[in-house]
Write a protein that holds these residues in place. Sequence first.
Motif, PDB file in Angstrom:
ATOM      1  N   ASP A  69       0.850  -1.194   0.000  1.00  0.00           N
ATOM      2  CA  ASP A  69       0.000   0.000   0.000  1.00  0.00           C
ATOM      3  C   ASP A  69       0.885   1.242   0.000  1.00  0.00           C
ATOM      4  O   ASP A  69       2.118   1.142  -0.045  1.00  0.00           O
ATOM      5  N   ALA A  70       0.271   2.420   0.054  1.00  0.00           N
ATOM      6  CA  ALA A  70       1.021   3.676  -0.016  1.00  0.00           C
ATOM      7  C   ALA A  70       1.997   3.840   1.142  1.00  0.00           C
ATOM      8  O   ALA A  70       2.969   4.596   1.034  1.00  0.00           O
ATOM      9  N   ASP A  71       1.763   3.125   2.245  1.00  0.00           N
ATOM     10  CA  ASP A  71       2.660   3.199   3.406  1.00  0.00           C
ATOM     11  C   ASP A  71       3.728   2.107   3.399  1.00  0.00           C
ATOM     12  O   ASP A  71       4.480   1.961   4.359  1.00  0.00           O
ATOM     13  N   GLY A  72       3.788   1.309   2.333  1.00  0.00           N
ATOM     14  CA  GLY A  72       4.816   0.279   2.215  1.00  0.00           C
ATOM     15  C   GLY A  72       4.474  -1.051   2.865  1.00  0.00           C
ATOM     16  O   GLY A  72       5.313  -1.942   2.930  1.00  0.00           O
ATOM     17  N   VAL A 129       6.099   0.093  -9.465  1.00  0.00           N
ATOM     18  CA  VAL A 129       5.064   0.385 -10.455  1.00  0.00           C
ATOM     19  C   VAL A 129       3.779   0.716  -9.703  1.00  0.00           C
ATOM     20  O   VAL A 129       3.190  -0.161  -9.075  1.00  0.00           O
ATOM     21  N   PRO A 130       3.309   1.977  -9.757  1.00  0.00           N
ATOM     22  CA  PRO A 130       2.092   2.333  -9.040  1.00  0.00           C
ATOM     23  C   PRO A 130       0.833   1.955  -9.817  1.00  0.00           C
ATOM     24  O   PRO A 130       0.835   1.874 -11.047  1.00  0.00           O
ATOM     25  N   PHE A 131      -0.242   1.709  -9.063  1.00  0.00           N
ATOM     26  CA  PHE A 131      -1.575   1.596  -9.646  1.00  0.00           C
ATOM     27  C   PHE A 131      -2.568   2.132  -8.630  1.00  0.00           C
ATOM     28  O   PHE A 131      -2.276   2.204  -7.434  1.00  0.00           O
ATOM     29  N   TRP A 132      -3.733   2.557  -9.126  1.00  0.00           N
ATOM     30  CA  TRP A 132      -4.699   3.237  -8.280  1.00  0.00           C
ATOM     31  C   TRP A 132      -6.050   2.552  -8.370  1.00  0.00           C
ATOM     32  O   TRP A 132      -6.464   2.110  -9.440  1.00  0.00           O
ATOM     33  N   VAL A 133      -6.729   2.491  -7.228  1.00  0.00           N
ATOM     34  CA  VAL A 133      -8.096   1.983  -7.152  1.00  0.00           C
ATOM     35  C   VAL A 133      -8.933   3.144  -6.651  1.00  0.00           C
ATOM     36  O   VAL A 133      -8.707   3.656  -5.544  1.00  0.00           O
ATOM     37  N   VAL A 134      -9.869   3.598  -7.491  1.00  0.00           N
ATOM     38  CA  VAL A 134     -10.628   4.812  -7.189  1.00  0.00           C
ATOM     39  C   VAL A 134     -12.116   4.568  -7.358  1.00  0.00           C
ATOM     40  O   VAL A 134     -12.536   3.699  -8.132  1.00  0.00           O
ATOM     41  N   PRO A 135     -12.947   5.363  -6.644  1.00  0.00           N
ATOM     42  CA  PRO A 135     -14.402   5.242  -6.812  1.00  0.00           C
ATOM     43  C   PRO A 135     -14.808   5.603  -8.239  1.00  0.00           C
ATOM     44  O   PRO A 135     -14.212   6.481  -8.865  1.00  0.00           O
ATOM     45  N   ALA A 136     -15.833   4.936  -8.752  1.00  0.00           N
ATOM     46  CA  ALA A 136     -16.241   5.085 -10.151  1.00  0.00           C
ATOM     47  C   ALA A 136     -16.920   6.414 -10.457  1.00  0.00           C
ATOM     48  O   ALA A 136     -17.029   6.762 -11.617  1.00  0.00           O
ATOM     49  N   GLU A 137     -17.386   7.171  -9.487  1.00  0.00           N
ATOM     50  CA  GLU A 137     -18.064   8.431  -9.775  1.00  0.00           C
ATOM     51  C   GLU A 137     -17.183   9.324 -10.622  1.00  0.00           C
ATOM     52  O   GLU A 137     -16.047   9.610 -10.262  1.00  0.00           O
ATOM     53  N   GLY A 138     -17.715   9.753 -11.747  1.00  0.00           N
ATOM     54  CA  GLY A 138     -16.981  10.667 -12.614  1.00  0.00           C
ATOM     55  C   GLY A 138     -15.962   9.984 -13.495  1.00  0.00           C
ATOM     56  O   GLY A 138     -15.341  10.625 -14.308  1.00  0.00           O
ATOM     57  N   GLY A 139     -15.772   8.686 -13.367  1.00  0.00           N
ATOM     58  CA  GLY A 139     -14.803   7.970 -14.193  1.00  0.00           C
ATOM     59  C   GLY A 139     -15.479   7.254 -15.336  1.00  0.00           C
ATOM     60  O   GLY A 139     -16.695   7.365 -15.528  1.00  0.00           O
TER      61      GLY A 139
END
Length: 145
Positions: A69-72, A129-139
């Motif tokens: 995760d973002a904190d390692g 290698v980063p990747f993102w999981v985001v809420p679908a609103e607006g995507g």
Amino acid sequence: MRVDYAFVAEAADSQGGLFYVTRGGADIHFLPREFPKPLRLGAISFVVRVVGEAHEVGESFPIEYRIVDADGRVIGFTQKMEARFEPHPIDPTRATANVVAFRFYGFPVPDFGTYLFEVHHGQERLAQVPFWVVPAEGGPPVQQL
């Protein structure tokens, strides 16, 4: 030894030093906010090419692949492997490379946020290698696999 490239895709496979990719660069995953936690990604893959130097021919090197995760903090995937390099078949000043692909379906992440696929040799991080999981609103619309 170094990482020549490392990237994310929707699907990938490797065989005989070659790789096959579908939707390379698919690093943003849109999921409905209402999905239960842990969130499960439909499909995600990572491809890595580790290159040896001529003086490393015949040696084995422990490599660790992990998703954090973002904190390692490791969040469900750690794989230890050996990388071994042979003489390059054409250029004696070079060594061969190792190409690996990791393919996941339904990979769980605890929540929306930033995640990283990492390649380590001992205490040294060779690639991230980063990747993102985001809420679908607006995507874009959510893909159904």
